[in-house]
Write a protein that holds these residues in place. Structure first.
Motif, PDB file in Angstrom:
ATOM      1  N   SER A   1       6.815  -1.476   1.816  1.00  0.00           N
ATOM      2  CA  SER A   1       6.426  -2.788   1.317  1.00  0.00           C
ATOM      3  C   SER A   1       7.011  -3.828   2.261  1.00  0.00           C
TER       4      SER A   1
ATOM      5  N   SER B   1       1.407  -3.469   1.280  1.00  0.00           N
ATOM      6  CA  SER B   1       1.858  -2.105   0.983  1.00  0.00           C
ATOM      7  C   SER B   1       1.183  -1.140   1.960  1.00  0.00           C
TER       8      SER B   1
ATOM      9  N   THR C   1       1.073   3.047   2.759  1.00  0.00           N
ATOM     10  CA  THR C   1       1.442   4.387   2.316  1.00  0.00           C
ATOM     11  C   THR C   1       1.530   5.317   3.516  1.00  0.00           C
TER      12      THR C   1
ATOM     13  N   GLN D   1      -3.050  -0.709   2.209  1.00  0.00           N
ATOM     14  CA  GLN D   1      -3.789  -0.833   0.952  1.00  0.00           C
ATOM     15  C   GLN D   1      -4.371  -2.230   0.750  1.00  0.00           C
TER      16      GLN D   1
ATOM     17  N   GLN E   1       5.287  11.711   0.457  1.00  0.00           N
ATOM     18  CA  GLN E   1       4.621  10.406   0.464  1.00  0.00           C
ATOM     19  C   GLN E   1       5.636   9.305   0.176  1.00  0.00           C
TER      20      GLN E   1
ATOM     21  N   THR F   1       5.876   4.770   0.184  1.00  0.00           N
ATOM     22  CA  THR F   1       5.194   3.485   0.336  1.00  0.00           C
ATOM     23  C   THR F   1       6.154   2.464   0.927  1.00  0.00           C
TER      24      THR F   1
END
Length: 138
Positions: free
Chosen positions: A8, A130, A132, A42, A4, A6
């Motif tokens: 940005s 963000s 993911t 998100q 995983q 993330t």
């Protein structure tokens, strides 16, 4: 195996942002050769889409279509806490989706020749977003 990461990014306001390279890099970094890549934004006023990547006019046409479908300041909407683009942004997100699932083969996303992964910012002002990326497989 599960990996995983993330992402940005800062948007410039309403419009699309190409995430294809960043998603492919995450898949490569995962070391997973075969499986699925799930991409999730998100936020409730930005969405993800798999779209034509060769001609930017396609994304501009989609923006004009959404402006007609969910116009800023429409008196139909009660929710305008953050301005006239607030509720239209939520409508656009619900209609287009907050996630994508892509197949992974040979350590890369399986995409068609003319497909790209895009974040679609639905607010008129710049925002920090963000995303993911989760890769499942072996």
């Amino acid at each position: 195996m599960v990996f995983q990461h993330t992402l940005s990014l800062s948007t410039r306001g309403r419009g699309t942002h190409d995430l294809t390279r960043a998603v492919r890099d995450a898949v490569r970094d995962s070391g997973i050769r075969s499986g699925l890549c799930h991409v999730f934004v998100q936020h409730t006023s930005a969405s993800l889409m798999l779209c034509e990547n060769a001609d930017p006019a396609v994304r501009a046409d989609l923006e004009r279509f959404m402006a007609r479908l969910a116009p800023d300041g429409d008196p139909l909407f009660q929710h305008d806490d953050e301005g006239p683009d607030d509720m239209p942004a939520h409508v656009r997100t619900v209609l287009t989706g907050a996630d994508l699932t892509l197949p992974v083969a040979g350590g890369d996303c399986v995409l068609g020749t003319w497909q790209g992964v895009y974040l679609w910012e639905h607010r008129t002002q710049a925002h920090r977003r963000s995303v993911t990326v989760t890769v499942y497989g072996e």
